[in-house]
Design a protein around this motif. Structure first.
Motif, mmCIF file in Angstrom:
data_model
loop_
_atom_site.group_PDB
_atom_site.id
_atom_site.type_symbol
_atom_site.label_atom_id
_atom_site.label_comp_id
_atom_site.label_asym_id
_atom_site.label_seq_id
_atom_site.Cartn_x
_atom_site.Cartn_y
_atom_site.Cartn_z
ATOM 1 N N ARG A 96 9.658 8.742 12.987
ATOM 2 C CA ARG A 96 10.944 8.258 12.542
ATOM 3 C C ARG A 96 12.421 9.558 13.041
ATOM 4 N NH1 ARG A 96 9.970 8.688 7.207
ATOM 5 N NH2 ARG A 96 9.774 6.727 7.217
ATOM 6 N N PHE A 127 4.592 10.192 10.423
ATOM 7 C CA PHE A 127 5.580 9.398 9.633
ATOM 8 C C PHE A 127 7.186 9.627 9.925
ATOM 9 C CE2 PHE A 127 1.715 6.370 7.980
ATOM 10 C CZ PHE A 127 2.576 4.571 9.240
ATOM 11 N N PHE A 157 -7.794 5.890 7.769
ATOM 12 C CA PHE A 157 -6.565 5.926 8.315
ATOM 13 C C PHE A 157 -6.393 7.320 9.489
ATOM 14 C CE2 PHE A 157 -2.731 3.370 6.054
ATOM 15 C CZ PHE A 157 -4.549 2.848 4.853
ATOM 16 N N HIS A 186 0.738 -1.239 -0.027
ATOM 17 C CA HIS A 186 0.306 -0.024 0.032
ATOM 18 C C HIS A 186 0.905 1.425 -0.294
ATOM 19 C CE1 HIS A 186 -2.732 2.819 1.804
ATOM 20 N NE2 HIS A 186 -3.958 1.791 1.248
ATOM 21 N N GLU A 187 0.804 2.272 -0.731
ATOM 22 C CA GLU A 187 1.172 4.003 -0.452
ATOM 23 C C GLU A 187 1.833 3.376 0.987
ATOM 24 O OE1 GLU A 187 -2.994 3.975 -2.426
ATOM 25 O OE2 GLU A 187 -0.537 3.513 -3.047
ATOM 26 N N PHE A 188 0.749 3.679 1.952
ATOM 27 C CA PHE A 188 1.491 3.703 3.429
ATOM 28 C C PHE A 188 2.313 3.066 4.103
ATOM 29 C CE2 PHE A 188 -2.357 6.789 4.709
ATOM 30 C CZ PHE A 188 -2.557 7.459 3.883
ATOM 31 N N ILE A 213 0.901 11.223 1.036
ATOM 32 C CA ILE A 213 1.530 10.606 1.766
ATOM 33 C C ILE A 213 3.187 11.222 1.903
ATOM 34 C CG2 ILE A 213 1.034 7.733 1.553
ATOM 35 C CD1 ILE A 213 1.180 7.777 4.519
ATOM 36 N N GLU A 230 5.167 2.424 2.806
ATOM 37 C CA GLU A 230 6.731 2.720 2.611
ATOM 38 C C GLU A 230 6.764 3.817 3.794
ATOM 39 O OE1 GLU A 230 7.869 5.963 0.766
ATOM 40 O OE2 GLU A 230 10.057 5.098 1.944
#
Lengths: 340, 340
Positions: free
Chosen positions: B263, B259, B282, A280-282, B225, A284
């Motif tokens: 990180r 995200f 999400f 899914h693109e999320f 994203i 990575e």
DNA sequence: CTGTTAGCGCATTCAG
DNA sequence: CTGAATGCGCTAACAG
């Protein structure tokens, strides 16, 4: 407005038959005549009426795409791929969304849908009953399944069994022995085979590695992130020891599990490894380790095959297995040291 | 296979005209006759050929939906909503995906697309040039924009200005004075007005509150994203002081920023608040504070309006503003105490 | 209430 | 290489 074929014929000084031939690139038209017709058509902004030519030829230059949802990862991407090749070839895409896997809404389709409306049908990740399959096959338009195998119907999809095994083996290779599984919905197995395939693969891989299957660590979900969080919560809430790794039937579920873990302060991958399927693109950005598949490519492949079949290629529609690839990112690591 | 209207007429012992009337629920057919026709049609599995009836009536019972992408949050959901009401009313959905906002691929559409192929067109979040608008309006089929305003064309969408303001005001209300903005792509502003509206709203709201606009804290993205993460990284990498809050042009960008923050060990909301727009699925699992909008409802509303127009309602197609709602979750909090 | 008669706009035989 | 005629399957007046 609404220039017809006769307007073009008149302007080009030829008959409608010649216009028809010239515009469709058929032979038996002299270059000069063709050029004249093309010019006339352009000047008038002429486009043949799909209804009329459909009626005359029996073909609509439209392919139907049947999906359970359009607003879910796999389908959106697969449709995108299908649309690409359809449009590249001058075909239209007629979309049939079922708004879910519920058999109720589905019934009415198959019947009338196909009738003179589409030249081919792509069925995305839906299980077809024998009866439905029969009905569709009788209409004898090219038919293909995308994203999940359908008995008695050619399809393009990954080897779900191998993909699931790859994910689980990655975990086992890292040293995990206590692995939980958040799987696709059991109640949908009637409509959709993929969850079942992945579940069996999980079990087999575990057994083959001599690992224990803990029923309470196998929890069903519906492929959504909300359900991934819910399913993970159920495992986290369990008394006694916990799995050191979670295999999730989809990345969305894996992401849900990750959010739930984060909320509880469970560190990934130090305390818990998570692996999904999809890419899914999320995934990575989230650093999720997963088994990647490319639905856009699957859609493209399927569309290309039905078009080839429509263009007269003998047996263009063939069962095709697409590749998958384990993508290791940062949600998987060896299990924490602790007494076995 | 392929029972025609005459087969039904023969079997029911009536003329084809009567069959046509009976099947379409038109008046001037006796109840008994109608029943007989219905039975015959059912027995034969008869369904009228769309091409033939389209040719005869000039209407296709199909509405076109033009989107830049199908595999993005807003579009997938909007299409789902549109499809629902279309299908409830026996209409088909012909999908035109452009595979992006690039004007190149778009050109060829407008021209031929509409021609006798669809009864109405829904344009999702695409900016139309005056010329295109004119072309479409000349065809005089009902036309509606969904998800973003298009000058000279009725649409259904939220008040993007107010929605963006609501998000920023929430941040300001919490005490934030240093707010960054991850906005929608600038290069798309030609095709799509929404990013611009939100940007202006951000600026105005900041200025109105007497807050400083820091150019280096305004970074463009493309609503994805991946780009949200990238844009956030650019801000985090800046020397000097950092914003205490980030307003993001979409939830996907907000999630990307989250995200990236995670990180880097930047704690949300303790060190950084984040707010988005959309209410992506999400967002709730991620605890993202956002301004929610409901694309499914917007799609339903737009579809209902064009159908009403097709059914003869005078001016059914009307500019309509849909509601949005600030949903406060756990990514926003007062800014950390520190020297101003 | 029902049947008859014409097309809708284009693709196709078949002559030429 | 080109044109004239016929029909695709259904709907829409118009009669009856």
């Amino acid at each position: 407005m609404g220039a017809g074929i006769d307007d073009v014929a008149l302007r080009a000084g030829v008959s409608t038959a010649t216009v028809s031939r010239a515009l469709r690139g058929l032979p038996r038209v002299s270059p000069e005549t063709r050029a004249r017709v093309l010019a006339a058509a352009r000047d008038l902004g002429y486009v043949a009426s799909p209804s009329a030519s459909g009626l005359a030829t029996g073909r609509t230059r439209t392919v139907g795409v049947m999906v359970p949802y359009v607003d879910r990862w796999y389908f959106g991407h697969a449709i995108e791929g299908i649309d690409q090749v359809l449009r590249e070839n001058g075909y239209n895409l007629l979309l049939f969304s079922l708004g879910g896997y519920s058999p109720g809404r589905r019934r009415s389709f198959t019947e009338s849908m196909v009738r003179k409306q589409i030249d081919a049908l792509l069925v995305l990740t839906l299980w077809l009953s024998d009866e439905e399959l029969l009905q569709l096959q009788r209409t004898d338009i090219p038919l293909m399944a995308v994203g999940g195998p359908v008995d008695g119907c050619a399809g393009v999809h990954i080897d779900d069994t191998a993909a699931a095994a790859a994910a689980v083996e990655h975990l086992i290779g890292l040293g995990h022995r206590h692995i939980g599984y958040l799987h696709g919905a059991a109640q949908d197995e009637h409509n959709f085979k993929v969850p079942g395939l992945r579940s069996v693969a999980f079990r087999n891989t575990m057994v083959r590695a001599g690992l224990e299957l803990r029923p309470e660590w196998l929890v069903p979900g519906d492929f959504t992130i909300a359900d991934g969080a819910r399913a993970a919560a159920r495992i986290f809430d369990l008394p006694g020891d916990k799995p050191t790794a979670l295999f999730c039937g989809s990345d969305e579920m894996a992401l849900g599990a990750m959010f739930e873990a984060q909320r509880r302060g469970i560190r990934i991958p130090q305390e818990l490894s998570v692996v999904g399927i999809d890419d899914h693109e999320f995934s990575e950005p989230a650093g999720l380790t997963t088994v990647a598949q490319k639905p856009v490519e699957q859609g493209r492949a399927a569309a290309a095959m039905v078009l080839a079949e429509l263009n007269g290629s003998p047996a263009a529609v063939q069962e095709t297995i697409m590749p998958f690839e384990l993508v290791v990112r940062s949600t998987t690591a060896p299990p924490p040291k602790r007494p076995a």
